[in-house]
Design a protein around this motif. Structure first.
Motif, PDB file in Angstrom:
ATOM      1  N   VAL A 114      -2.605  -5.930  21.361  1.00 54.30           N
ATOM      2  CA  VAL A 114      -3.257  -6.839  20.425  1.00 54.30           C
ATOM      3  C   VAL A 114      -2.431  -6.980  19.155  1.00 54.30           C
ATOM      4  O   VAL A 114      -2.092  -8.086  18.713  1.00 54.30           O
ATOM      5  CB  VAL A 114      -4.676  -6.349  20.088  1.00 54.30           C
ATOM      6  N   LEU A 115      -2.094  -5.850  18.526  1.00 57.29           N
ATOM      7  CA  LEU A 115      -1.363  -5.893  17.262  1.00 57.29           C
ATOM      8  C   LEU A 115       0.041  -6.465  17.450  1.00 57.29           C
ATOM      9  O   LEU A 115       0.532  -7.219  16.601  1.00 57.29           O
ATOM     10  CB  LEU A 115      -1.292  -4.488  16.654  1.00 57.29           C
ATOM     11  N   LEU A 173      -5.441  -8.195  13.600  1.00 60.09           N
ATOM     12  CA  LEU A 173      -4.291  -7.877  12.737  1.00 60.09           C
ATOM     13  C   LEU A 173      -4.693  -7.947  11.264  1.00 60.09           C
ATOM     14  O   LEU A 173      -4.309  -7.077  10.474  1.00 60.09           O
ATOM     15  CB  LEU A 173      -3.154  -8.851  13.023  1.00 60.09           C
ATOM     16  N   ILE A 174      -5.448  -8.965  10.882  1.00 60.22           N
ATOM     17  CA  ILE A 174      -5.877  -9.071   9.488  1.00 60.22           C
ATOM     18  C   ILE A 174      -6.717  -7.855   9.090  1.00 60.22           C
ATOM     19  O   ILE A 174      -6.550  -7.290   8.005  1.00 60.22           O
ATOM     20  CB  ILE A 174      -6.664 -10.382   9.260  1.00 60.22           C
ATOM     21  N   GLN A 175      -7.608  -7.461   9.984  1.00 63.05           N
ATOM     22  CA  GLN A 175      -8.440  -6.296   9.682  1.00 63.05           C
ATOM     23  C   GLN A 175      -7.586  -5.038   9.523  1.00 63.05           C
ATOM     24  O   GLN A 175      -7.794  -4.248   8.598  1.00 63.05           O
ATOM     25  CB  GLN A 175      -9.470  -6.091  10.795  1.00 63.05           C
ATOM     26  N   ARG A 176      -6.609  -4.881  10.391  1.00 65.51           N
ATOM     27  CA  ARG A 176      -5.746  -3.692  10.311  1.00 65.51           C
ATOM     28  C   ARG A 176      -4.905  -3.708   9.034  1.00 65.51           C
ATOM     29  O   ARG A 176      -4.728  -2.683   8.376  1.00 65.51           O
ATOM     30  CB  ARG A 176      -4.838  -3.627  11.543  1.00 65.51           C
ATOM     31  N   LEU A 182       6.201  -2.953  10.420  1.00 65.52           N
ATOM     32  CA  LEU A 182       6.139  -1.858  11.394  1.00 65.52           C
ATOM     33  C   LEU A 182       4.862  -1.052  11.221  1.00 65.52           C
ATOM     34  O   LEU A 182       4.250  -0.617  12.206  1.00 65.52           O
ATOM     35  CB  LEU A 182       7.364  -0.950  11.233  1.00 65.52           C
ATOM     36  N   ALA A 183       4.456  -0.865   9.967  1.00 67.53           N
ATOM     37  CA  ALA A 183       3.204  -0.144   9.722  1.00 67.53           C
ATOM     38  C   ALA A 183       2.015  -0.929  10.259  1.00 67.53           C
ATOM     39  O   ALA A 183       1.071  -0.348  10.803  1.00 67.53           O
ATOM     40  CB  ALA A 183       3.040   0.114   8.226  1.00 67.53           C
ATOM     41  N   PHE A 184       2.042  -2.226  10.145  1.00 68.43           N
ATOM     42  CA  PHE A 184       0.927  -3.037  10.630  1.00 68.43           C
ATOM     43  C   PHE A 184       0.865  -3.051  12.149  1.00 68.43           C
ATOM     44  O   PHE A 184      -0.206  -3.249  12.722  1.00 68.43           O
ATOM     45  CB  PHE A 184       1.065  -4.473  10.126  1.00 68.43           C
ATOM     46  N   ARG A 185       2.004  -2.870  12.799  1.00 72.02           N
ATOM     47  CA  ARG A 185       2.028  -2.927  14.260  1.00 72.02           C
ATOM     48  C   ARG A 185       1.504  -1.641  14.890  1.00 72.02           C
ATOM     49  O   ARG A 185       1.170  -1.638  16.084  1.00 72.02           O
ATOM     50  CB  ARG A 185       3.467  -3.167  14.741  1.00 72.02           C
ATOM     51  N   ARG A 186       1.453  -0.575  14.146  1.00 73.94           N
ATOM     52  CA  ARG A 186       1.047   0.709  14.711  1.00 73.94           C
ATOM     53  C   ARG A 186      -0.469   0.765  14.849  1.00 73.94           C
ATOM     54  O   ARG A 186      -1.204   0.271  14.000  1.00 73.94           O
ATOM     55  CB  ARG A 186       1.515   1.862  13.824  1.00 73.94           C
ATOM     56  N   THR A 187      -0.909   1.390  15.918  1.00 71.88           N
ATOM     57  CA  THR A 187      -2.350   1.523  16.117  1.00 71.88           C
ATOM     58  C   THR A 187      -2.935   2.560  15.176  1.00 71.88           C
ATOM     59  O   THR A 187      -4.077   2.433  14.742  1.00 71.88           O
ATOM     60  CB  THR A 187      -2.644   1.934  17.571  1.00 71.88           C
ATOM     61  N   ASN A 188      -2.162   3.616  14.873  1.00 78.13           N
ATOM     62  CA  ASN A 188      -2.635   4.573  13.890  1.00 78.13           C
ATOM     63  C   ASN A 188      -2.256   4.106  12.496  1.00 78.13           C
ATOM     64  O   ASN A 188      -1.263   3.424  12.296  1.00 78.13           O
ATOM     65  CB  ASN A 188      -2.035   5.955  14.141  1.00 78.13           C
ATOM     66  N   ARG A 189      -3.056   4.440  11.489  1.00 75.10           N
ATOM     67  CA  ARG A 189      -2.828   3.971  10.140  1.00 75.10           C
ATOM     68  C   ARG A 189      -1.574   4.602   9.565  1.00 75.10           C
ATOM     69  O   ARG A 189      -1.035   5.563  10.093  1.00 75.10           O
ATOM     70  CB  ARG A 189      -4.033   4.316   9.242  1.00 75.10           C
ATOM     71  N   ILE A 190      -1.117   4.028   8.421  1.00 76.74           N
ATOM     72  CA  ILE A 190       0.129   4.505   7.825  1.00 76.74           C
ATOM     73  C   ILE A 190      -0.018   5.909   7.277  1.00 76.74           C
ATOM     74  O   ILE A 190       0.958   6.550   6.936  1.00 76.74           O
ATOM     75  CB  ILE A 190       0.564   3.569   6.696  1.00 76.74           C
ATOM     76  N   SER A 191      -1.266   6.400   7.193  1.00 73.31           N
ATOM     77  CA  SER A 191      -1.454   7.770   6.749  1.00 73.31           C
ATOM     78  C   SER A 191      -1.037   8.752   7.829  1.00 73.31           C
ATOM     79  O   SER A 191      -0.914   9.932   7.560  1.00 73.31           O
ATOM     80  CB  SER A 191      -2.917   8.001   6.373  1.00 73.31           C
TER      81      SER A 191
END
Length: 858
Positions: free
Chosen positions: A18-19, A808-811, A849-858
């Motif tokens: 999806v992302l 994607l917008i939500q993420r 790249l951070a937006f494409r990941r399923t896990n958050r940037i944290s």
């Protein structure tokens, strides 16, 4: 999740897919927005040795009354207000004995008037805050507002006012009651001129005509003796220098030991009258009274000065005449204005000169495609004729231009019609983005009185992330790409009647104006706006207004939402036609048809545009009749031979324009996701509504998409050791802006999903052979079945794509919201306590790249 296009939601195969799919959509639209060329590409200049000509063809200045363009209702400039001179100044005219001058200081929203030895400064926004200085005994010959050098004066001195007389050069301090504020605050601040000059220096019999400062605080002066001078100052006297002195940058080394009055006696009588500085390249240009243009290199750091080249008016006219052989040479002289072209506008064009006839002469200072080279020459690369030179143009054209302004493609010309009144000519390419030819709209505005000064209010540039110093240098994209974050450009015209404030309208401002004027989107003029722009581009512009949550925009937001769905079109099917999506509007003289989505495309000889079904607005149902060369406007002449020659010339232009139109299709083709079904030989395109949302989303994300999340910042600890800590490259304020814009877009999609029509009617383009085959009923039924299958398949694709975009917008909002919390709690301190592995990993991550990941940037 509810789909934007209605109907049951389709769960994506996995969050990763999806992302990634949504991110690839953003990548595709960003790539399409980056498919613009340099200004020299639009001017058709391959190298500095091959100058070109434009302005002779109808498509250079498309007629706004042409129904195919639909731009007759669009305004380039909008008058904000007219402010008369303060009453106190009108009284002072009665005391004038010798000289009177007027000018503008747009950096502080002030106008100035000098009467003999007194100068008056006031706020041109409202005519208030009048300040004056009357400490000079001689007549003021020039005035300039400059930035002070760093570390020389007290912090409350924000600007320097440089005044010259035949005897002295005086520097005055300028302060405000609200120090260290931006332009908006300075408008409402009270200005103070310090009564005691900071520096006073004798002119040595040098009459100064003009003053120009640089961002570094350097002060350059144009001498009546034809020399360029610089006023330098420092905090204290040095061993070999005084606190304040005047340097002649035009004289030879020998001149430093020759008295200045001897230099003046033997100098050629060609005074310098204008100085302009290119801050992006650190190049200074001068224009003399006789039209000589000089180039001075200020060095890579802007702190040097060396004379590079000089071109006389005679040479300029000769070179221009070689390019425009059939144009009277009198149009190329005299020069009335020069303007530096920054790197953000063009890599290869560095200077524009304007003649009294409104002709623009474009110059470069080095070889093409060497943007980091220092200036080495001044070469004419293009001649741009003003409106009125094409075969079918109206006879009206600029004449007696005495004041001009050029910046970022917009040209303003003050043309004298009578001794007491001017006409302001305005031209701009903003309505024709992504064209491979420079196409401009133009308009005229009557001006009460004679123009004394014309300039633009300096505004902060669009927030651009610092680029890689080794990356290729490119000009900024067309305005439609950045209009959602561009401030409105404002121009100030000063005359004896007062100040005339005008705004340069962006496409979104034009749409807002049309919606308000027509009390909604149900009008031909709003339809014409969609006719002028790509339907997808017009939808993206609608979203800027529709997503606004400002109280003043509530009604306009509702109208823009209606326009979005009313003219946004549906899924498009190209049946048996070439693999070309509908295009932007081409040149005015090109044979076109209005496609089913309301924008124009070339009319292929072997194809026909069919009428769309009830799912579309009636404005897109009836195609415009194709135009032919014989229907074009031609001069009324009795000479058949000349008429035939003109017709042949127009046919050649048509061929060129068709090639141009095909080139302009690339932007749409790159941004459109095509789904071809080989078994059917047909192509299906996303609806303009879908593409408009994708365009707007990608443009919102454009400034940070390729931007690194963190940066390494060196510092010294208390022990004097050099260390590096991680810092966020986006501030909390910037993150808040992105969050607000994205949240408003997400809310628009959620709220309006119920209003999307699930009915989609295909638009067909069929060849004559295929139309003949439809006589067979069974074949026709088969074709309808295939078309229905195509539509159903594309509806599924579009629903799925919009669901991906919503995810994607939500993420992105989640990531940016979390990052803002970290920034608000001093991220650099939090990052210092984390492991080195985290630092290395985070330093290499870009936002996309951070937006494409399923896990958050944290």
């Amino acid at each position: 999740m509810a789909s934007f296009l209605g109907g049951p939601s389709m769960m994506p195969p996995s969050p990763v897919e999806v992302l990634e799919a949504a991110a690839q959509t953003v990548d595709r639209h960003l790539q399409a927005d980056a498919s613009y060329g340099d200004l020299t590409d639009q001017l058709n200049v391959p190298s500095h040795k091959q100058p070109s000509l434009s302005g002779l063809n109808d498509y250079d200045y498309p007629s706004t009354v042409d129904p195919r363009i639909g731009a007759d209702c669009l305004s380039e400039l909008s008058t904000v207000k007219k402010v008369p001179l303060p009453p106190e100044l009108v009284e002072q005219f009665g005391y004038m004995q010798c000289n009177c001058m007027m000018g503008l200081f747009p950096e502080i929203s002030r106008a100035w008037l000098s009467i003999d030895g007194d100068i008056f400064v006031w706020n041109y926004e409202d005519g208030g805050d009048l300040a004056y200085f009357d400490g000079l005994n001689e007549t003021i010959t020039s005035a300039g507002l400059v930035h002070p050098k760093h570390g020389v004066f007290q912090p409350h001195i924000q600007y320097l006012l440089c005044l010259t007389t035949p005897v002295d050069i005086v520097l005055l301090g300028v302060s405000f009651n609200r120090p260290h504020t931006g332009l908006d605050e300075l408008v409402h601040s009270e200005m103070h001129l310090l009564p005691t000059p900071l520096f006073t220096l004798p002119t040595d019999n040098t009459h100064i005509n003009s003053i120009m400062g640089t961002a570094l605080g350097r002060i350059f002066m144009a001498g009546k003796d034809g020399c360029l001078y610089e006023l330098t100052y420092q905090a204290e006297d040095g061993w070999f220098s005084r606190k304040c002195r005047k340097i002649n940058h035009s004289a030879s080394t020998l001149s430093f030991i020759v008295p200045s009055f001897l230099n003046f006696s033997f100098a050629e009588d060609d005074p310098l009258v204008q100085i302009t500085v290119d801050e992006s390249r650190h190049i200074l240009y001068t224009r003399s009274e006789k039209g000589t243009i000089q180039v001075f290199d200020l060095g890579e750091d802007g702190k040097g000065t060396s004379r590079v080249a000089a071109v006389s008016l005679q040479t300029t006219v000769q070179n221009a005449a070689l390019v425009a052989r059939n144009i009277d040479r009198s149009n190329f002289k005299p020069l009335v204005h020069i303007a530096a072209v920054s790197r953000t506008e063009s890599v290869n064009v560095h200077l524009v000169a304007v003649t009294h006839a409104g002709v623009r002469l474009y110059f470069t200072t080095n070889y093409f495609h060497h943007p980091r080279s220092r200036p080495s020459m001044l070469s004419l690369v293009h001649v741009r004729l003003p409106p009125g030179f094409s075969a079918s143009a109206s006879p009206q054209k600029p004449s007696n231009v005495h004041v001009a302004h050029y910046k970022r493609g917009t040209l303003l010309l003050a043309s004298s019609q009578t001794e007491d009144n001017d006409v302001l000519w305005a031209s701009s390419p903003d309505s024709f983005p992504f064209q491979n030819k420079l196409m401009e709209t133009h308009a005229t505005i009557p001006i009460d009185g004679r123009t004394w000064a014309l300039t633009e209010v300096p505004l902060p540039s669009v927030s651009q992330r610092p680029a890689d110093p080794n990356a290729p240098i490119r000009a900024d994209p067309p305005l439609v790409v950045t209009e959602h974050m561009e401030p409105v450009r404002r121009f100030i015209l000063l005359s004896a009647q007062g100040s005339h404030l005008m705004n340069k309208l962006r496409p979104v401002d034009q749409l807002r104006q049309l919606l308000i004027k027509n009390n909604g989107p149900d009008s031909e003029e709003v339809k014409d706006f969609f006719k002028l722009h790509l339907a997808s581009q017009a939808c993206a512009t609608c979203l800027i207004l529709a997503c606004s949550k400002l109280a003043a925009d509530k009604q306009v937001s509702e109208w823009a939402t209606r326009a979005f769905f009313l003219y946004g079109g549906e899924v498009q099917i190209n049946y048996g036609a070439p693999s070309i999506p509908p295009s932007t509007l081409g040149p005015a003289s090109l044979s076109t048809t209005i496609g089913p989505t309301g924008y124009s495309s070339p009319a292929p000889i072997s194809t026909t545009v069919m009428t769309p079904g009830p799912g579309l607005s009636s404005s897109f149902a009836t195609p415009a009749q194709a135009l032919h060369p014989s229907q074009m406007s031609t001069p009324n002449t009795a000479f058949g031979q000349q008429q035939q020659s003109l017709l042949q010339q127009q046919q050649q232009q048509q061929l060129l324009l068709q090639q141009q139109q095909q080139q302009s299709l690339l932007h749409q083709q790159q941004s459109q996701q095509q789904h071809q079904f080989p078994s059917f030989g047909q192509e299906v395109f996303y609806s303009p509504k879908h593409e408009g949302i994708c365009l707007y989303l990608s443009r919102l994300l454009r400034p940070l998409w390729e931007y690194k999340v963190v940066s390494d910042v060196p510092f010294q600890n208390r022990q004097g050791q050099k260390q590096i800590f991680l810092a966020s490259r986006l501030s909390g304020e910037e993150l808040s802006w992105f969050l607000q814009q994205l949240s408003e877009l997400r809310e628009f999609i959620t709220v309006n999903s119920q209003f999307a029509s699930p009915l989609v009617t295909e638009s067909l383009t069929a060849t004559p052979l295929q139309r003949t085959s439809r006589l067979d009923v069974s074949t026709q039924l088969d074709e309808q079945t295939r078309r229905r299958q195509l539509v159903e398949a594309q509806i599924k694709h579009e629903k799925q794509s919009m669901q991906y975009n919503e995810e994607l917008i939500q993420r992105i909002c989640e990531n940016l919201g979390l990052w803002k919390v970290l920034c608000d709690h001093q991220f650099h301190i939090l990052a210092s306590g984390l492991s080195g592995r985290f630092s290395v990993t985070t330093s290499s991550i870009s936002w996309h790249l951070a937006f494409r990941r399923t896990n958050r940037i944290s």
